[in-house]
Design a protein around this motif. Structure first.
Motif, PDB file in Angstrom:
ATOM      1  N   SER A  28       0.838  -1.195   0.000  1.00 58.10           N
ATOM      2  CA  SER A  28       0.000   0.000   0.000  1.00 58.10           C
ATOM      3  C   SER A  28       0.877   1.249   0.000  1.00 58.10           C
ATOM      4  CB  SER A  28      -0.911   0.003   1.219  1.00 58.10           C
ATOM      5  OG  SER A  28      -0.149   0.060   2.411  1.00 58.10           O
ATOM      6  N   PHE A  29       0.280   2.357  -0.413  1.00 61.72           N
ATOM      7  CA  PHE A  29       0.983   3.646  -0.390  1.00 61.72           C
ATOM      8  C   PHE A  29       0.080   4.684   0.261  1.00 61.72           C
ATOM      9  CE2 PHE A  29       2.233   7.790  -2.057  1.00 61.72           C
ATOM     10  CZ  PHE A  29       3.592   7.763  -1.775  1.00 61.72           C
ATOM     11  N   HIS A  30       0.619   5.369   1.280  1.00 59.18           N
ATOM     12  CA  HIS A  30      -0.194   6.352   1.982  1.00 59.18           C
ATOM     13  C   HIS A  30       0.481   7.704   2.120  1.00 59.18           C
ATOM     14  CE1 HIS A  30      -3.070   3.209   2.709  1.00 59.18           C
ATOM     15  NE2 HIS A  30      -2.168   2.469   3.298  1.00 59.18           N
ATOM     16  N   GLY A  31       1.652   7.887   1.488  1.00 56.29           N
ATOM     17  CA  GLY A  31       2.337   9.171   1.568  1.00 56.29           C
ATOM     18  C   GLY A  31       3.745   8.995   2.103  1.00 56.29           C
ATOM     19  N   ARG A  32       4.460  10.120   2.292  1.00 55.34           N
ATOM     20  CA  ARG A  32       5.888  10.042   2.581  1.00 55.34           C
ATOM     21  C   ARG A  32       6.313  10.654   3.914  1.00 55.34           C
ATOM     22  NH1 ARG A  32       9.527   8.254  -1.221  1.00 55.34           N
ATOM     23  NH2 ARG A  32       8.545   7.911  -3.221  1.00 55.34           N
ATOM     24  N   THR A  33       5.367  11.032   4.769  1.00 55.99           N
ATOM     25  CA  THR A  33       5.776  11.417   6.123  1.00 55.99           C
ATOM     26  C   THR A  33       6.151  10.142   6.877  1.00 55.99           C
ATOM     27  OG1 THR A  33       3.559  11.195   7.049  1.00 55.99           O
ATOM     28  CG2 THR A  33       4.139  13.353   6.132  1.00 55.99           C
ATOM     29  N   LEU A  34       6.786  10.304   8.032  1.00 55.69           N
ATOM     30  CA  LEU A  34       7.261   9.108   8.735  1.00 55.69           C
ATOM     31  C   LEU A  34       6.106   8.194   9.156  1.00 55.69           C
ATOM     32  CD1 LEU A  34       9.777   7.662   9.638  1.00 55.69           C
ATOM     33  CD2 LEU A  34       9.617   8.839  11.818  1.00 55.69           C
ATOM     34  N   PHE A  35       4.996   8.786   9.607  1.00 52.51           N
ATOM     35  CA  PHE A  35       3.840   7.960   9.989  1.00 52.51           C
ATOM     36  C   PHE A  35       3.290   7.256   8.750  1.00 52.51           C
ATOM     37  CE2 PHE A  35      -0.020   8.171  13.156  1.00 52.51           C
ATOM     38  CZ  PHE A  35      -0.165   6.790  13.089  1.00 52.51           C
ATOM     39  N   THR A  36       3.149   8.005   7.657  1.00 53.66           N
ATOM     40  CA  THR A  36       2.500   7.402   6.481  1.00 53.66           C
ATOM     41  C   THR A  36       3.401   6.376   5.775  1.00 53.66           C
ATOM     42  OG1 THR A  36       3.049   9.364   5.144  1.00 53.66           O
ATOM     43  CG2 THR A  36       0.837   9.263   6.073  1.00 53.66           C
ATOM     44  N   VAL A  37       4.730   6.559   5.797  1.00 54.53           N
ATOM     45  CA  VAL A  37       5.568   5.483   5.232  1.00 54.53           C
ATOM     46  C   VAL A  37       5.589   4.275   6.158  1.00 54.53           C
ATOM     47  CG1 VAL A  37       7.070   6.844   3.710  1.00 54.53           C
ATOM     48  CG2 VAL A  37       7.791   6.416   6.082  1.00 54.53           C
ATOM     49  N   SER A  38       5.444   4.514   7.446  1.00 58.99           N
ATOM     50  CA  SER A  38       5.384   3.384   8.381  1.00 58.99           C
ATOM     51  C   SER A  38       4.114   2.568   8.161  1.00 58.99           C
ATOM     52  CB  SER A  38       5.429   3.881   9.835  1.00 58.99           C
ATOM     53  OG  SER A  38       6.621   4.591  10.089  1.00 58.99           O
ATOM     54  N   VAL A  39       3.013   3.259   7.872  1.00 58.95           N
ATOM     55  CA  VAL A  39       1.753   2.557   7.599  1.00 58.95           C
ATOM     56  C   VAL A  39       1.780   1.949   6.196  1.00 58.95           C
ATOM     57  CG1 VAL A  39      -0.756   2.840   7.331  1.00 58.95           C
ATOM     58  CG2 VAL A  39       0.430   3.969   9.223  1.00 58.95           C
ATOM     59  N   GLY A  40       2.383   2.633   5.252  1.00 62.24           N
ATOM     60  CA  GLY A  40       2.489   2.121   3.886  1.00 62.24           C
ATOM     61  C   GLY A  40       3.209   0.781   3.885  1.00 62.24           C
TER      62      GLY A  40
ATOM     63  N   LYS B 114      10.851   3.335  13.045  1.00 62.63           N
ATOM     64  CA  LYS B 114       9.543   3.635  12.450  1.00 62.63           C
ATOM     65  C   LYS B 114       8.509   3.806  13.554  1.00 62.63           C
ATOM     66  CE  LYS B 114      10.882   0.780   8.624  1.00 62.63           C
ATOM     67  NZ  LYS B 114      10.720  -0.468   7.879  1.00 62.63           N
ATOM     68  N   ILE B 115       7.354   4.291  13.167  1.00 60.55           N
ATOM     69  CA  ILE B 115       6.224   4.305  14.089  1.00 60.55           C
ATOM     70  C   ILE B 115       5.849   2.841  14.347  1.00 60.55           C
ATOM     71  CG2 ILE B 115       3.854   5.092  14.439  1.00 60.55           C
ATOM     72  CD1 ILE B 115       5.176   7.585  13.811  1.00 60.55           C
ATOM     73  N   THR B 116       5.642   2.497  15.585  1.00 61.81           N
ATOM     74  CA  THR B 116       5.344   1.090  15.910  1.00 61.81           C
ATOM     75  C   THR B 116       3.832   0.876  16.043  1.00 61.81           C
ATOM     76  OG1 THR B 116       5.666   1.602  18.231  1.00 61.81           O
ATOM     77  CG2 THR B 116       7.561   0.712  17.040  1.00 61.81           C
ATOM     78  N   GLY B 117       3.473  -0.392  16.201  1.00 64.18           N
ATOM     79  CA  GLY B 117       2.055  -0.726  16.354  1.00 64.18           C
ATOM     80  C   GLY B 117       1.345  -0.818  15.018  1.00 64.18           C
ATOM     81  N   ILE B 118       2.130  -1.107  13.970  1.00 62.71           N
ATOM     82  CA  ILE B 118       1.546  -1.207  12.625  1.00 62.71           C
ATOM     83  C   ILE B 118       1.886  -2.567  12.035  1.00 62.71           C
ATOM     84  CG2 ILE B 118       1.604  -0.244  10.273  1.00 62.71           C
ATOM     85  CD1 ILE B 118       2.598   2.417  11.743  1.00 62.71           C
ATOM     86  N   SER B 119       0.905  -3.236  11.443  1.00 59.93           N
ATOM     87  CA  SER B 119       1.200  -4.507  10.775  1.00 59.93           C
ATOM     88  C   SER B 119       0.629  -4.462   9.362  1.00 59.93           C
ATOM     89  CB  SER B 119       0.606  -5.681  11.556  1.00 59.93           C
ATOM     90  OG  SER B 119      -0.796  -5.542  11.633  1.00 59.93           O
ATOM     91  N   HIS B 120       1.139  -5.368   8.526  1.00 59.37           N
ATOM     92  CA  HIS B 120       0.740  -5.393   7.116  1.00 59.37           C
ATOM     93  C   HIS B 120       0.257  -6.775   6.720  1.00 59.37           C
ATOM     94  CE1 HIS B 120       3.512  -1.965   7.488  1.00 59.37           C
ATOM     95  NE2 HIS B 120       2.643  -1.403   6.675  1.00 59.37           N
ATOM     96  N   VAL B 121      -0.880  -6.824   6.065  1.00 60.47           N
ATOM     97  CA  VAL B 121      -1.446  -8.102   5.609  1.00 60.47           C
ATOM     98  C   VAL B 121      -1.621  -8.023   4.085  1.00 60.47           C
ATOM     99  CG1 VAL B 121      -2.640  -8.599   7.784  1.00 60.47           C
ATOM    100  CG2 VAL B 121      -3.815  -7.273   6.014  1.00 60.47           C
TER     101      VAL B 121
END
Ligand SMILES: *Cc1c(COP(=O)(O)O)cnc(C)c1O
Length: 406
Positions: free
Chosen positions: A140-152, A164-171
């Motif tokens: 996924s792509f959500h932008g280039r700030t640190l939070f959004t690349v961490s979620v991406g 990175k920002i923690t508490g994020i997982s990817h499926v």
């Protein structure tokens, strides 16, 4: 009155700009509708749309009118004051969607940043600090700030910048079982692009979005749709969630919303919005009168039955001809996407060579996009003339012929 400007060339980019982009060899200087002219006066057809931004092409009279009218009135006041264009735009977005409230910012990344912060804030307020996990999708792509690349879901964008920002997982995308296995009562939000844009124009299955909605409800998690690329008419519905018939709790919009003027928006319900109380979030430029006046004009034109129906008709036109070209030259195996967000999946022989197709198209006077190395993407103006579609696809066919003969 025009002031004499110093001449500049593409070579200047390598002297004075941070080298994080690799722009094409020519410099566009003027656009009208779906045509663009470069410094040398060469004309190109624009099927890139500034990466799904120029939703009404270049220099659309309604947008030029809205911008110049506002430019003569009031440019900026900050959020210490509200302003008429922002309030009008918020009314239009609320009237046209599930949302009751809007938050304005300046880009897609900022709209997502607000969405993610809101989701965490809501969970924190309602359930406590344990419930902060965000589930996103691979690629996924959500932008280039640190939070959004961490979620991406693309490590190439998030690695190498420290923790990175923690508490994020990817499926995996479109995999409901994987989401089901990952979601828990610690999940505060699930974030999905209804069509994955940057990573190859991959549409979600309806059942996947419906299933995600149900899982979120079951676990008191919020469903966030990142509609930065799919929103504002791109799919033939105003927003992709309406195309799919699955309603999120939070929606982010940008790109096409401003038609080329920078603006982002986060839309949500009254119940959730109240968690962003005075002082919890903000941005100086958010809701800027110029941006909001333009976005209002964009909505007035796009959110009409004629334009939205036109997107569906133009999709058919693109798809039929692209399938023909793909087959004739063995260049791609599949044409996918919804409305005027279209991806051509390169065949085995051309895998990894989307940049070559981009370059070949440019040589024929056509601007297209890549979506990763294996997909050629088209995101033209929603009001691109049929004659421009024909001419542009003629150019694309010439590019395909030359590329595959070489
Ligand atoms: C482009 C894009 C973003 C980032 O938007 P910016 O305006 O570049 O910050 C976020 N999400 C999606 C789905 C996008 O396509």
């Amino acid at each position: 009155m025009s002031v004499e400007q110093a001449p500049v060339q593409r070579a200047d980019f390598d002297q004075v700009m941070v080298p994080n982009y690799a722009p094409a060899a020519f410099i566009p200087v003027r656009g009208a509708g779906s045509r663009v002219w470069d410094q040398a006066g060469r004309e190109l057809i624009d099927f890139a749309g500034g990466i799904a931004v120029n939703v009404l092409g270049h220099a659309h009279p309604a947008l030029v009118g809205a911008l110049t009218e506002q430019a003569n009135k009031l440019w900026h006041v900050s959020n210490v004051f509200t302003n008429e264009p922002a309030l009008r735009l918020a009314h239009k977005l609320v009237d046209a969607t599930f949302a009751d409230r809007a938050f304005f910012c300046n880009s897609g990344a900022e709209a997502n940043e607000a969405a993610f912060k809101l989701a965490r804030r809501v969970a924190h307020d309602r359930f406590g600090p344990e419930k902060h996990e965000i589930i996103a999708t691979v690629n996924s792509f959500h932008g280039r700030t640190l939070f959004t690349v961490s979620v991406g879901g693309q490590p190439k964008y998030s690695d190498g910048f420290g923790p990175k920002i923690t508490g994020i997982s990817h499926v995996p995308y479109n995999d409901l079982d994987a989401l089901k296995a990952q979601i828990s009562d610690k999940t505060c939000a699930v974030v999905i692009e209804p069509i994955q844009g940057e990573s190859g124009v991959v549409p979600a299955d309806v059942a996947y979005l419906q299933g995600a909605r149900e899982l979120c409800d079951k676990h008191n998690a919020l469903l966030i749709f990142d509609e930065v690329q799919t929103g504002v008419g791109r799919t033939g519905s105003l927003f992709a969630y309406q195309h799919y018939g699955v309603t999120p709790d939070i929606l982010s919009s940008a790109k096409s919303l401003g038609g080329g003027f920078p603006i982002g928006a986060m839309l949500t319900t009254e119940d959730l919005a109240k968690h962003l109380a005075v002082g919890t979030h903000g941005t100086t430029y958010g809701g800027n009168p110029l941006a909001c006046a333009v976005a209002s004009a964009v909505l007035d034109v796009v959110n009409t039955p004629e334009v939205l129906a036109g997107v569906k008709a133009k999709h058919q036109k693109f798809k039929a001809r692209l399938e023909q070209i793909g087959e004739k030259y063995g260049l791609f195996t599949q044409v996918r996407g919804v409305g005027l967000l279209i991806g051509c999946v390169l065949s085995e022989a051309w895998k990894g060579k989307a940049k070559d197709v981009f370059n070949a198209a440019e040589k024929e006077g056509l601007m297209v996009l890549q979506a990763g190395p294996d997909v050629v993407r088209f995101a033209p103006s929603l009001v691109v003339e049929d004659a421009d579609i024909d001419e542009g696809l003629d150019r694309f066919e010439r590019a395909a012929a030359k590329l595959t003969q070489a």
